[in-house]
Design an enzyme around this catalytic site. Sequence first.
Site, short mmCIF file in Angstrom:
data_model
loop_
_atom_site.label_atom_id
_atom_site.label_comp_id
_atom_site.label_asym_id
_atom_site.label_seq_id
_atom_site.Cartn_x
_atom_site.Cartn_y
_atom_site.Cartn_z
N CYS A 40 68.13 -27.32 -43.94
CA CYS A 40 69.46 -26.85 -43.55
C CYS A 40 69.65 -26.66 -42.05
CB CYS A 40 69.79 -25.54 -44.27
SG CYS A 40 69.93 -25.73 -46.06
N GLU A 45 77.37 -23.80 -50.51
CA GLU A 45 76.26 -22.98 -51.01
C GLU A 45 75.67 -22.15 -49.87
OE1 GLU A 45 72.99 -23.52 -50.03
OE2 GLU A 45 73.19 -25.43 -48.97
N VAL A 61 70.11 -27.62 -54.46
CA VAL A 61 71.43 -27.04 -54.69
C VAL A 61 71.93 -27.37 -56.10
CG1 VAL A 61 73.83 -26.99 -53.92
CG2 VAL A 61 71.98 -27.08 -52.24
N ASN A 114 74.95 -20.96 -40.87
CA ASN A 114 73.62 -21.50 -40.53
C ASN A 114 73.41 -21.56 -39.03
OD1 ASN A 114 72.84 -21.70 -43.16
ND2 ASN A 114 73.00 -23.92 -43.30
#
Length: 449
Positions: A266, A154, A11, A214
């Site tokens: 993630c 992000e 990131v 997510n």
Amino acid sequence: MQITVFGTGYVGLVTGACLADAGHEVTCVDVDQAKIDGLNGGVIPIYEPGLEPIVIENHRAGRLRFTTDAAEAVKFGEVQFIAVGTPPDEDGSADLRYVLTVARTIAEHMDAPKIVVNKSTVPVGTADKVSTAIAEVLASRSSDIPYEVCSNPEFLKEGSAIEDFTKGARIVVGTQSEWVINRMRECYAPYNRNHEKLMFMDARSAELTKYAANAMLATKISFMNELSNLAERLGADIENVRKGIGSDPRIGYHFIYPGCGYGGSCFPKDVQALAKTAAEVDYDAELLKAVESVNLRQKTTLFTKLNNAFDGDLKGRTIAIWGLSFKPNTDDMREAPSRTLMESIWAVGGKVKAFDPEAMEETKRIYGDREDLMVVDDRDAAVEGADALVICTEWKNFRAVDFAWLKEQLRAPVVVDGRNLYEPKQVREAGLIYFAVGRGNSLKKYGGK
């Protein structure tokens, strides 16, 4: 603008490089001296398509700098991005120690007004914690320097992070400060020209938006994997089912590919962290827990199919593996299905002969030198003389295969395809015993050594 980015992982490095490429002056800071020395020497610590030339060009042009000097970095930028890791704690919650350490570091060295931007994926309420940490340090300094904390999550996919940053669908900013709104508009103006992408909301909503995105994508994957297991038992082909439901615009084709489970940095930790956050406010997030449970079970499916093919007799056998990273176009093996598979093979006395276009060094770093692990230079060498082939990652160079040739290379004609790359009928007509995911697997087993 003059911008500071704390952290040079996926990131932080992508953020710093892309902002510099847009014309801003960026200083990236990290505590890892070796990583900073490497970046100053043109060595990129991660594999991400398109990242290396952007870093090298902007560093050469003087717009992108790398340092371990936190005091210098804090003084440099009006906007301070926090882009450090938030690994899962033992209970599944996100570990905020690095985020809060950076917040305190900023407070210790700031001598002018600062906008502190949480770019790391953090639980709801973290902006408040960061603000409190800064306030405490400033109070200890008897300082009243103005500052604001905002959330700017992000939405970068490994393997396409540059495109996601420069051409992403939205830029979410959690703030109620006009100062922050104006400066973030200027920060992202180069990437907001085609149409309005900036979405301003309160910080808690921005933080939850990241986890919600997510969790939704992970849910789609686990749902399709659940259906694939059902399809196998009902004699249906999950690929036909996928096309049938994907044609519905309310569902769409994205993230409905069945396989051997999701991995990476993630989805696993974010689903866990959101479920933990729910528990902290006395809510039982049943669906989130089910998503995680299905995924953990799905990661065992490759070994189960392989083991069944050999009637539980894998001791002494060499298994070829194509693909080790959790997805194509990255060398990241965090939570990768390949790791579950390899460790299961080793546990029963089997050996692994593996190839991945980018993750070979990462494999060596994780597992070191082992007698039961051989990493080879290409896919052909992996299958030569192996007892069976298992495909874990859908790299492009695994898609086109001469199945007659493959049968000649393998000691036993067993292929376990964890990504449904091939048409079952075509593979089986070549004489291979083919196990896919949710595609009416052959009941035939290979007998004998």
